[in-house]
Scaffold this motif. Structure first.
Motif, PDB file in Angstrom:
ATOM      1  N   LYS A   1     -23.813  78.880   6.214  1.00 11.65           N
ATOM      2  CA  LYS A   1     -24.652  79.850   5.511  1.00 11.65           C
ATOM      3  C   LYS A   1     -24.736  79.498   4.034  1.00 11.65           C
ATOM      4  O   LYS A   1     -24.917  80.360   3.185  1.00 11.65           O
ATOM      5  N   PHE A   2     -24.536  78.224   3.751  1.00 12.24           N
ATOM      6  CA  PHE A   2     -24.578  77.762   2.362  1.00 12.24           C
ATOM      7  C   PHE A   2     -25.943  77.158   2.042  1.00 12.24           C
ATOM      8  O   PHE A   2     -26.580  76.557   2.898  1.00 12.24           O
ATOM      9  N   ASP A   3     -26.348  77.302   0.804  1.00 14.60           N
ATOM     10  CA  ASP A   3     -27.510  76.583   0.299  1.00 14.60           C
ATOM     11  C   ASP A   3     -26.964  75.332  -0.392  1.00 14.60           C
ATOM     12  O   ASP A   3     -26.505  75.383  -1.526  1.00 14.60           O
ATOM     13  N   ILE A   4     -26.995  74.200   0.312  1.00 20.19           N
ATOM     14  CA  ILE A   4     -26.363  72.973  -0.178  1.00 20.19           C
ATOM     15  C   ILE A   4     -27.219  72.337  -1.271  1.00 20.19           C
ATOM     16  O   ILE A   4     -28.429  72.170  -1.099  1.00 20.19           O
ATOM     17  N   SER A   5     -26.587  72.003  -2.379  1.00 18.83           N
ATOM     18  CA  SER A   5     -27.347  71.417  -3.482  1.00 18.83           C
ATOM     19  C   SER A   5     -26.981  69.962  -3.742  1.00 18.83           C
ATOM     20  O   SER A   5     -27.779  69.211  -4.301  1.00 18.83           O
ATOM     21  N   SER A   6     -25.786  69.547  -3.351  1.00 15.94           N
ATOM     22  CA  SER A   6     -25.380  68.170  -3.598  1.00 15.94           C
ATOM     23  C   SER A   6     -24.167  67.824  -2.751  1.00 15.94           C
ATOM     24  O   SER A   6     -23.603  68.688  -2.076  1.00 15.94           O
ATOM     25  N   HIS A   7     -23.802  66.581  -2.793  1.00 17.08           N
ATOM     26  CA  HIS A   7     -22.584  66.169  -2.100  1.00 17.08           C
ATOM     27  C   HIS A   7     -21.930  65.045  -2.887  1.00 17.08           C
ATOM     28  O   HIS A   7     -22.530  64.499  -3.814  1.00 17.08           O
TER      29      HIS A   7
ATOM     30  N   ALA B   1     -25.155  69.803   7.252  1.00 18.82           N
ATOM     31  CA  ALA B   1     -24.201  70.771   6.706  1.00 18.82           C
ATOM     32  C   ALA B   1     -24.896  72.101   6.426  1.00 18.82           C
ATOM     33  O   ALA B   1     -24.347  73.175   6.681  1.00 18.82           O
TER      34      ALA B   1
ATOM     35  N   TYR C   1     -21.526  70.549  -2.008  1.00 23.95           N
ATOM     36  CA  TYR C   1     -21.538  71.646  -2.969  1.00 23.95           C
ATOM     37  C   TYR C   1     -22.787  72.491  -2.749  1.00 23.95           C
ATOM     38  O   TYR C   1     -23.852  71.957  -2.430  1.00 23.95           O
TER      39      TYR C   1
ATOM     40  N   ILE D   1     -17.520  72.200   2.738  1.00 23.61           N
ATOM     41  CA  ILE D   1     -18.550  72.695   1.828  1.00 23.61           C
ATOM     42  C   ILE D   1     -17.869  73.687   0.903  1.00 23.61           C
ATOM     43  O   ILE D   1     -17.082  74.520   1.361  1.00 23.61           O
ATOM     44  N   VAL D   2     -18.167  73.594  -0.386  1.00 26.47           N
ATOM     45  CA  VAL D   2     -17.553  74.523  -1.336  1.00 26.47           C
ATOM     46  C   VAL D   2     -18.649  75.201  -2.159  1.00 26.47           C
ATOM     47  O   VAL D   2     -19.649  74.570  -2.532  1.00 26.47           O
ATOM     48  N   CYS D   3     -18.465  76.485  -2.390  1.00 27.41           N
ATOM     49  CA  CYS D   3     -19.438  77.242  -3.180  1.00 27.41           C
ATOM     50  C   CYS D   3     -19.167  77.011  -4.671  1.00 27.41           C
ATOM     51  O   CYS D   3     -18.069  77.246  -5.151  1.00 27.41           O
TER      52      CYS D   3
ATOM     53  N   CYS E   1     -22.803  79.945  -1.479  1.00 29.35           N
ATOM     54  CA  CYS E   1     -22.572  80.679  -0.238  1.00 29.35           C
ATOM     55  C   CYS E   1     -23.501  81.893  -0.189  1.00 29.35           C
ATOM     56  O   CYS E   1     -24.080  82.282  -1.199  1.00 29.35           O
TER      57      CYS E   1
ATOM     58  N   GLU F   1     -15.520  79.586  -2.522  1.00 29.03           N
ATOM     59  CA  GLU F   1     -15.446  79.783  -1.064  1.00 29.03           C
ATOM     60  C   GLU F   1     -15.667  78.443  -0.353  1.00 29.03           C
ATOM     61  O   GLU F   1     -16.510  77.647  -0.766  1.00 29.03           O
ATOM     62  N   MET F   2     -14.896  78.227   0.704  1.00 30.44           N
ATOM     63  CA  MET F   2     -14.907  76.911   1.341  1.00 30.44           C
ATOM     64  C   MET F   2     -15.012  77.046   2.853  1.00 30.44           C
ATOM     65  O   MET F   2     -14.369  77.907   3.437  1.00 30.44           O
ATOM     66  N   VAL F   3     -15.838  76.211   3.473  1.00 28.85           N
ATOM     67  CA  VAL F   3     -15.911  76.200   4.935  1.00 28.85           C
ATOM     68  C   VAL F   3     -15.822  74.764   5.449  1.00 28.85           C
ATOM     69  O   VAL F   3     -16.122  73.813   4.722  1.00 28.85           O
ATOM     70  N   ASP F   4     -15.407  74.638   6.707  1.00 30.55           N
ATOM     71  CA  ASP F   4     -15.252  73.317   7.320  1.00 30.55           C
ATOM     72  C   ASP F   4     -16.583  72.804   7.860  1.00 30.55           C
ATOM     73  O   ASP F   4     -17.428  73.583   8.293  1.00 30.55           O
TER      74      ASP F   4
END
Lengths: 140, 140
Positions: free
Chosen positions: A120-126, A115, B131, B92-94, B134, B99-102
């Motif tokens: 362009k996200f910095d993913i921290s958790s899911h 993901a 999570y 993914i959500v900021c 962005c 902000e949300m992307v698929d």
DNA sequence: GTCTCTGCAAACCGTTTGCAACGCA
DNA sequence: TGCGTTGCAAACGGTTTGCAGAGAC
């Protein structure tokens, strides 16, 4: 699984008073290994403390979440449920009655990496939830 | 991706009237490939139809969900967002701005099978959210 | 004795409901 | 013209806030 002693210690360290309401709420939460709504905790607390108010349950469940003693589980349109702090895991929830059980499955780190790589996200958790029907509701 | 023509066809088949409000809402939803809250849809709709009420947005977004034209995305404590119907995917959500992307990743069927095998639940679906922060919020 | 906490009541806010007027088919 | 739809206002329900009195330490 967090012990009551550790929880009480955390409160002391932060100069947070161990009121009877807090003590009983910790007792309920730390036993049973279940998932409760605020209303359910309020009902249980009322059995031993009939004068407790739901405001106090809200105040303290939120406090415990901030202190890391309790984890809030949020699920679609359903009311939040709360569980005593333990290792990270996923949940299965019954679409009929809301019954919830834990699923201990290795964290999907590689999906997080994917993901991150395509966004362009910095993913921290899911967060992963399963929906289905529990055996009780299945019989009906 | 569902076409406007298909959506209009679905309404006709069910004898649901194509009011100007519905037509414009479909126009907004079917373009942009985005995720909107009810409030955001209400604001957008107001630009071209100043007299529209938020009740109408609620009525129709719920109707469209029931008809399968629109998918509701529920996320923790945040307000629901809605997206025009397309193939199943994750989000993914900021955590900062919402902000949300698929994310198009193969459905985690094997994890569903595992969850089913270790529980007494009949698993019908699952939900996975990521999570993070962005790029916009990262810069701040 | 001090200062946090409790519990009541009211506020809050997104959403739903009731209903009379409107307008699509 | 009839009946589904709109839009206003009020209701709803879970949660938060304000505050005066209670009580932990």
């Amino acid at each position: 699984m967090l012990s009551i002693e550790n929880a009480v210690q955390t409160l002391k360290e932060k100069n947070i008073r161990l009121t009877p309401q807090r003590h009983e709420l910790i007792n309920i939460l730390s036993k049973g290994n279940k998932h409760w709504t605020v209303e359910e905790l309020y009902q249980l607390l009322n059995e031993s403390m009939p004068s407790v108010s739901i405001t106090t349950v809200y105040n303290n469940i939120n406090l415990f979440c901030e202190l890391g003693l309790v984890k809030e589980i949020q699920f679609g349109e359903a009311l939040s449920k709360y569980e005593w702090k333990k290792e990270d895991h996923y949940h299965i929830v019954c679409s009929e009655c809301g019954e919830m059980v834990d699923v201990w499955y290795p964290a999907l780190k590689e999906v997080e990496v994917f993901a991150q790589s395509i966004s362009k996200f910095d993913i921290s958790s899911h967060n992963l939830q399963f929906y289905g029907t529990c055996s009780n509701c299945e019989q009906k």
